[in-house]
Structures are given as C-alpha cells and as structure tokens.
Design a protein around this motif. Structure first.
Motif, mmCIF file in Angstrom:
data_model
loop_
_atom_site.group_PDB
_atom_site.id
_atom_site.type_symbol
_atom_site.label_atom_id
_atom_site.label_comp_id
_atom_site.label_asym_id
_atom_site.label_seq_id
_atom_site.Cartn_x
_atom_site.Cartn_y
_atom_site.Cartn_z
ATOM 1 N N MET A 173 -41.395 -3.774 9.442
ATOM 2 C CA MET A 173 -41.558 -2.743 8.400
ATOM 3 C C MET A 173 -42.131 -3.316 7.223
ATOM 4 O O MET A 173 -41.070 -3.937 6.570
ATOM 5 N N VAL A 194 -44.716 0.057 11.196
ATOM 6 C CA VAL A 194 -43.965 -0.784 11.804
ATOM 7 C C VAL A 194 -44.175 -1.857 13.338
ATOM 8 O O VAL A 194 -44.866 -0.962 13.629
ATOM 9 N N PRO A 240 -37.600 -2.891 16.262
ATOM 10 C CA PRO A 240 -36.360 -2.419 15.968
ATOM 11 C C PRO A 240 -35.843 -1.383 16.382
ATOM 12 O O PRO A 240 -36.495 -0.302 17.106
ATOM 13 N N LEU A 300 -34.224 2.541 12.708
ATOM 14 C CA LEU A 300 -35.752 2.337 11.213
ATOM 15 C C LEU A 300 -34.644 2.814 10.121
ATOM 16 O O LEU A 300 -34.728 4.577 10.046
ATOM 17 N N VAL A 344 -34.658 6.785 13.433
ATOM 18 C CA VAL A 344 -35.386 6.553 12.569
ATOM 19 C C VAL A 344 -34.144 7.363 11.007
ATOM 20 O O VAL A 344 -34.710 8.910 11.699
ATOM 21 N N TRP A 347 -34.912 -2.624 8.482
ATOM 22 C CA TRP A 347 -34.481 -2.814 10.393
ATOM 23 C C TRP A 347 -34.143 -3.326 10.969
ATOM 24 O O TRP A 347 -33.731 -4.717 10.735
#
Lengths: 205, 655
Positions: free
Chosen positions: B536, B545, B556, B559, B634, B647
């Motif tokens: 990221m 990302v 990943p 996040l 996320v 991440w």
C-alpha cells in the motif's frame, strides 16, 4: 573386436540423450483440463509440458497440502544424476575404445552394464521414494484433508509406471525419449559384449 | 376419442395454414421448417460452431458474438457503453475509451460491424463498428475480442453510413446521416438548405490497425444513409446512398419523401487520396478524441486532436458523381464482382441496380443531367444495369452468396427475397418474423462470400418467444441458403437491436484467439506480478493498493490505515496463467462497479470510503472450491486518526 568396440561406444553414447530428452513424464487429466497438465522430468530438473503447467499443478496441489514441484536447486539428484550419467557415458566410451584396440577383454563391457543397471535401479528407487514423499508428506494445514475408507490419510503418490486415478484426476506416468535411448544403449552394450566374446572365442580357435 | 378429435383439429388447422401460404410455395406451407432442421442447427455438447457471427447491439452500444448454426450467444463485447459485468468504462484502465470532445459519454448506439479484409477477403484481424449518436468508430481485436481503439469523428452527426472497409483495409469510412453546419455554428434551423453539409470521413488504417482521419469530404447537406466500397474492378470507389435530397429540416417523414429520386454518391477515393498526398485539401480546426488501449500497459489513453483535413469534392476533377436512385434508398450494396451497385429504395417496390462499367462510360461520355451543388448528376438510364421488379415492399438491405444470387430484406412485407444478378428475376421468397431489417451472409459484403447460411435480423418479435412483459429481445432467423430455396432452420433471440452483422468461418480466427495475458509481459504501472510485490502507498488522501489474486486468496487480505475521505485505488493483478480462470473484485459501497480480471491482467477500481468500520471485499467470479473463502477486510478509520498503513496476509507483513 572392432565391431563390438564400436557398438560399446555407440551404446554408452546414447546415454547422452538424457541431456536433451526427458527421462520420464507425468500427466494429469481431468474433465476441466481437456488439455492435460503435464511435467517432463529431466535428469537436471522438471519442466512443464506447456509453459505454465508447473504453476498450475502447484496451484491445484496446494489444496491438498502437497509441496511445490522442486527446482533443480532444491534436489541434490538434479546435480548428481548428470555427473553419474556423464561419467558412465565417458567410462563406457573409454572401455569401447580400449576394446576396439584389443587392450581389454569384452567382459569389461558386461561389467559396465551390470554397474549401469545397478545405478539405474538405485535411481528408480530414489525416484519412487521422492514420489512417495511428494504424495504423502502433506502440509498439516492443508485445505482439504481426505481419508480412505479406513480413515487413513489419502496418498496422492503418482504411479511409478502406469495410470492411476487420484481424486478427480487421472495420473499417467511413463518413460520418455531419454529413458528409451538409455535402454537401447544398454542393450547395445550387451550386444557388444556378446559379439566381442564370440570374436574372442573364434580367435582362440 | 380425444385423440381422434385432436388429429381432426390439427388436420383442419393444417389445411387452413396451407391455404394461407404464399403462391410461391410448392405444396408446403410458407416458412415451414424442414423436417431435419433440428439436426442441422444442433451443435453437440463440446463441439464448436462452424461460424462466428458478430451482431451489433444497437442501443446496447455493444457487439455480441454468436455461433452459427446453433444461434448460441458466446460473448458480449463492450464497445461504446459502460459494462458493469466486467468493469469496462468503470475501471481506471478503460474509462478513457469512452472519452469524447463532449466529455465522458457512457452510452452509444452501435450499428454496422465490418471485418477487416485483404484483397477483398475477410482476414480476421479486426472488426470495426460505428457509433451513431456521438459519432465514433471502434476497432476490436479478434485475438482478444476486446475493444482496442475508438476514434471520434468531428463535424459529423448521425454516424450511420459507417464503418465499411475497403478491400485491403486502406480506409474505414464514416458518413453523416444528419447534415449539420460544417464546421458547427449558431444559425437558424430553417436556414438549413444549402448551408448544412454532410461530411464523409475517410479514416486510414495502419498495419497495426491504428486509425487516423485522412480527410473529410465536404458533401452537400443530404442524409448519407449507408455505404459500401467497390471491389475488384471498382476497387478505389466508394458508394453512398442519400435521402432527404430535399434538405428538409422538419417533419422529414413527409418532407424528405417528396423527391422521386435521391442519389447514390460515387466517390473515387483513390483520386482524393492522391490529391491529399500531393498537398491538396485544407486543414480546419476540429476537436475530437482518439482513445487507444495499449495491451502492454493494459491501459487506455485519450489524445485530443484539433485539426482535420477537409476536401471540397468540386476541387478534385472526376472525384464525385451522383447516380439518381428511387426512392429514399437505404442500403447500398456492392456485389462480390464489384460490377453491380444495388440501391434499395425503401419507399419503392423495386430495387435499382447500377452498373459500375456503365457508370464509367457515362462519365466518359459526360452523360450528365445537370448537377447538385456543382457535383455532376449522371443520367439515370445511362448507369442502370436493371431493376428487380415487384420484389416486395420496403426493400432495405442486400447481401450476396457468391453464386450469382442476391438476397434482399423487405421491411414492410416482412420477407427475404432471393433474386438473380444479371437477369433480375425473383427466385424465392421467405417470410421473416417480423419486419426484417438487416441480413447477413458470412463474407456477404466481400469478394468471397461463404454462401451456406444467412441470418435475418428482425425488428419486431411479438409472439416468437415466451412473453417477457412489454420489452422483448429482437429475433433473428437462420436460413440455409445452399440450395435453390431458402430454408428456415432456426429462431434465436438477439441482444439489444442488431443493425447488421458480420460473420466469418470459425477456422479462420479460432486458433488465434488468446487464452491468457502473459504476466511477464504485463507492464501496467501498478502491477504486482508476485505476492511479494503487493503493498500500500499513501499520497495525500490517495491510497494505492497493489493487490494480487490467485486461487483462492487476495494478497494482502487485511488492510489498515485507510481513512474516511480517502480515495482508494485497488490495482488488482490476476497471477493465474491458466485458461479461463478470471478473478473478480468487489468492494462494499463502491460507487463504480466490480472488476473482472483475466489471467495476467491488472485492473483498477476506485473506492471512496464514507463510513468508519471494517469493510469486506471479495472475489465475484467462482474460481475454485475455496471461492467462498476468497475475501478480505479493509479497516476504515476516522478522518483524523493516525492508524498507520498496514497490509498483511496470514497475519504476516508483506515486503
């Protein structure tokens, strides 16, 4: 002795085909792989039949916790086998030349063949052990853990020779051009020994 | 007893239908399905169709791919319209494809596909298609079946007599169906007559397919409806039908239908090409977008252009002539030999066929009946090869089978009529259900038609399929045309409104169809070609990302450090290198669309989180047995929080 020496040289030179052609091949067939995934096993490493086959075999195998197909650096065999094969081919050729000039007895040829057969059997045993390890030494965190009717973990070992169903795949394992050349070469050395022996006997009379 | 009653009813019905049959029918009822039709269109499971057919989607803005003879839809190719199914027109890489001088245009009206040619034969490199509303031409690759290039046509309106291709793909043409001030200016609409123009645009196609406007021909302000190039001897010419030679600006259905004859414009483009190469023509200001999708960077870019070369046809000796043609002709079709130019007068019952060799003679003899705005009008009889009498009502389009026959659709009488070139006699007629517009024979507008199948594309469906409320898909009909009589084999629904189609034998392009995009050729600016490259990056309030997908996880997949008010770019690379293993990407609350990413490809979607919390994303394409597990989270923190970017995959930081 001339003829038998030449045959000995040719026979042992045919081992060198292993540096060009694969020794063995394993194919995996399934409904969703109308073009089977395949890997060619050379004495110095494993390659996909199609460019991305190894990546795709690894991708499928990770579900059942199998290791990735090893790179040459990850297996001592891929460094040792070429040396053994190269050495045996050179030794055979040397014996052939010495036989050609009648410096040695053709029984040396038979000796070479016995040694080569012994090494070959060792190699096949080692290959089989690797297949067994590859098919049974599974990641304990494997996504799918399958057992047979007795409750033992399934083995995903491909056959050493022949075809076998493994889950949704059928695995086919057969020798390839390199192996066939080696067999023909070894047969020629046997013929070389036989002809040389006969010639010697005729001369002795 | 019941059965006997049924048979009796069927018998009576049969008699009734027979008596309603066409006078042409030889004892069998019209439109009767031949007894073994099912076998002839059946493509067994796992077998492939014989032909690809590309049908335009009209108001869908797209191009749909079907197999013939099965009539199965194989793919919808997004071209001029946003397509949330795979993110076309939503993903950062493809948004520029829909840029125009009017800004981003999310919708288009796609009409006439045409496959590139070499020496008059289909070569299967690309297929072109026009957009009628905001004039544009697109080029689609027949290796990837994706739109690669879109060029806007400045100074044009109602881009309808397009996108037809010369026999070596030298040019793709784009005509103007609605004449407009040229260049645009503010004027009273009723001042149209004499002041509006109908520019015809000739777009040169490079060896790599790249399109570039070579010149615009400044033609009188008629409606240039359809066109086709000459072939063989007439290669080097282009023919356009016109209507509204009355130049009416209102109530055109009446006012544009007054003249007994309109024109087919014959354009000697080779002469104009030469004129332009020698410095002829005038550069004028123009504003138009040229959008190109680059397969190595996997992203489209827009270049705005500001000049176009205009040519006054009167300045080039012998470049343009008008051939009078009854009556408001629609289709303009040239037979495989290039000798006959068919003008389908849509308000006439007859078909007018002009002869190319007679036209050349008439030009040589100066056989003119006056001029229109300085362009000579050839005498009608001097170019006429023949007339197909009483073909039907409302002729629209004609295709050819390569065996000396032509097939014309009649909209009003709803039928396809087969007639013979040279003798002009009607050989066969078959009803089409209903109100047929276009028809297509694979290669039917080239020197080498494949005269086995013909499909007719109908405008009205009514009772052909199970009803689906007031809105129905249009119907197409497949006919076998290998024999003396056309045989109706199959009905199939088509998506949008097909205005014309192009077909090609599958063998010609099947093997060149790409299976994957190579990861090692992926030069996308934000690609991560392995999991170790995923990361990221923050740049102000923008967060990029770099994400990968492989069966069956994201990297990943956790996040953190994203805040409300950020603009998050998910650049998702599909690491697979296996045929037909796409992955999807969807983010809760995204105001864009999903992504569908092919193996080896990178695609980007933006997301502007509006609420704090932990928000899931997931794969939308069922990729493996573990597809349901293919998801991640996320974390979105408050605008002023100082949660660092983090991440991870399997709780390990990636670096």
């Amino acid at each position: 002795m001339k003829k038998s020496g030449i045959l000995m040289i040719i026979g042992s030179a045919l081992l060198l085909g292993l540096f060009i052609y694969p020794l063995w091949n394993i194919q995996l067939e399934a409904p969703q792989y109308p073009d089977p995934l395949g890997m060619n096993i050379y004495i110095n490493g494993i390659q996909g039949e199609e460019e991305f086959d190894i990546q795709n075999i690894d991708g499928i195998n990770h579900y059942i916790g199998m290791k990735k197909i090893p790179t040459p650096a990850e297996m001592w065999e891929f460094n040792t086998f070429p040396i053994v094969i190269g050495g045996m081919a050179a030794l055979g050729a040397l014996l052939g030349i010495l036989g050609f000039f009648r410096i040695i007895h053709p029984n040396w040829f038979l000796g070479w063949l016995i040694l080569m057969t012994f090494l070959g059997i060792l190699g096949m045993m080692d290959f089989n052990n690797w297949l067994t390890d590859y098919g049974t030494d599974l990641d304990p965190k494997a996504i799918m853990k399958l057992t047979d009717s007795e409750g033992n973990p399934l083995s995903y070992k491909p056959p050493l020779l022949g075809s076998q169903k493994i889950l949704n795949f059928t695995a086919h394992s057969y020798p390839r051009a390199g192996a066939y050349l080696m067999f023909v070469g070894m047969l020629l050395t046997l013929v070389a020994w036989w002809i040389g022996k006969k010639a010697n006997e005729t001369m002795a009379k | 007893m019941k059965n006997i009653f049924k048979i009796a009813v069927l018998g009576v019905l049969g008699l009734f239908i027979q008596s309603c049959g066409n006078d042409e029918s030889s004892g069998e009822k019209s439109g009767a399905i031949t007894s073994n039709a099912a076998e002839r269109v059946y493509v067994a499971p796992g077998e492939h169709d014989e032909y690809y057919a590309f049908l335009s989607g009209g108001y869908s803005g797209n191009l749909t791919v079907y197999g013939l003879p099965s009539g199965r839809m194989l793919k919808e190719i997004p071209v001029f319209s946003q397509f949330p199914t795979n993110g076309y027109g939503y993903s950062e890489e493809t948004v520029p494809m829909l840029n125009t001088s009017f800004g981003f245009v999310p919708w288009g009206d796609s009409h006439h596909p045409d496959i590139s040619q070499t020496e008059g034969e289909l070569d299967g490199r690309w297929i072109f298609i026009n957009e009628n509303n905001t004039p544009r031409i697109a080029r689609i690759s027949l290796e990837t079946f994706e739109t690669e290039e879109i060029i806007e046509i400045p100074h044009s309106a109602g881009n309808h007599s397009s996108s037809f291709i010369t026999e070596n793909t030298e040019y793709v043409v784009a005509g103007t169906r609605f004449s407009v001030p040229y260049p645009q200016e503010d004027m009273a609409i009723d001042q149209m007559k004499g002041n509006f123009k109908g520019p015809l645009t000739f777009i040169a196609v490079g060896e790599d397919g790249r399109m570039n406007i070579d010149f615009q021909l400044k033609m009188p302000g008629f409606n240039y409806d359809l066109s086709h190039p000459g072939r063989g001897d007439s290669h080097g010419w282009f023919f356009f039908t016109t209507y509204n030679t009355e130049e009416a600006h209102t109530m055109q259905e009446v006012n544009a239908s007054q003249n007994d004859k309109d024109f087919i414009a014959a354009v000697n483009w080779k002469k104009i090409q030469e004129y332009v190469e020698n410095g002829g023509g005038e550069e004028i200001a123009a504003e138009y977008a040229h959008n190109v999708f680059d397969h190595s960077t996997q992203a489209a870019t827009t270049t705005m252009k500001n000049k176009v070369l205009t040519v006054d046809p009167r300045e080039v000796e012998g470049a343009v002539y008008f051939m009078p043609t009854p009556k408001s002709p629609h289709g303009c079709d040239v037979d495989p030999s290039g000798e006959y130019i068919v003008g389908n007068g849509k308000l006439s019952t007859d078909l007018t066929v002009h002869s190319f060799s007679k036209m050349l003679k008439a030009i040589e003899n100066k056989d003119f009946d006056g001029d229109a705005y300085g362009i000579p009008i050839l005498n009608f009889d001097s170019t006429l090869a023949g007339t197909v009498k009483e073909g039907g009502l409302g002729p629209l389009h004609t295709e050819f089978d390569g065996k000396g026959n032509a097939y014309t659709t009649f909209f009003i009488s709803s039928e396809v009529v087969k007639w013979k070139l040279g003798t002009w006699e009607v050989l066969d007629r078959q009803p089409s259900y209903y109100s047929v517009g276009h028809l297509m024979i694979p290669g039917g507008n080239s020197r080498e038609p494949y005269g086995k199948y013909m499909i007719s594309m109908n405008k009205i469906t009514k009772d052909r399929y199970l009803p689906t409320g007031p809105e129905l898909e249009h119907s197409a009909q497949l006919y076998d045309i290998s024999g003396e009589k056309m045989e109706l084999l199959l009905d199939f629904p088509t998506h949008g409104e097909p205005h014309y189609a192009a077909g090609i034998p599958a063998e010609k392009i099947k093997s060149q169809s790409k299976k994957i995009y190579r990861l090692d050729e992926n030069e996308h600016e934000y690609a991560a070609t392995s999991e170790s490259e995923t990361k990221m990056e923050r740049d102000g309030n923008e967060v990029h990302v770099y994400m990968t997908t492989v069966r069956s996880h994201f990297s990943p997949d956790n996040l953190e450090g994203i805040k409300v008010g950020d603009k998050v770019f998910f650049h998702v690379t599909n690491l697979e290198q296996d045929f037909d293993v796409p992955h999807g990407f969807a983010m809760i609350g995204a105001n864009t669309s999903e992504l569908l990413i092919m193996p080896g490809q990178t695609k980007t979607i933006t997301w502007e989180p509006k609420k704090e919390g932990v928000w899931p994303f997931y794969c939308t394409d069922f990729c493996s047995a573990l597809h349901q597990e293919m998801q991640g989270y996320v974390r979105v923190s408050g605008q002023n929080s100082n949660v660092p970017l983090k991440w991870t995959l399997d709780d390990e930081e990636i670096n």
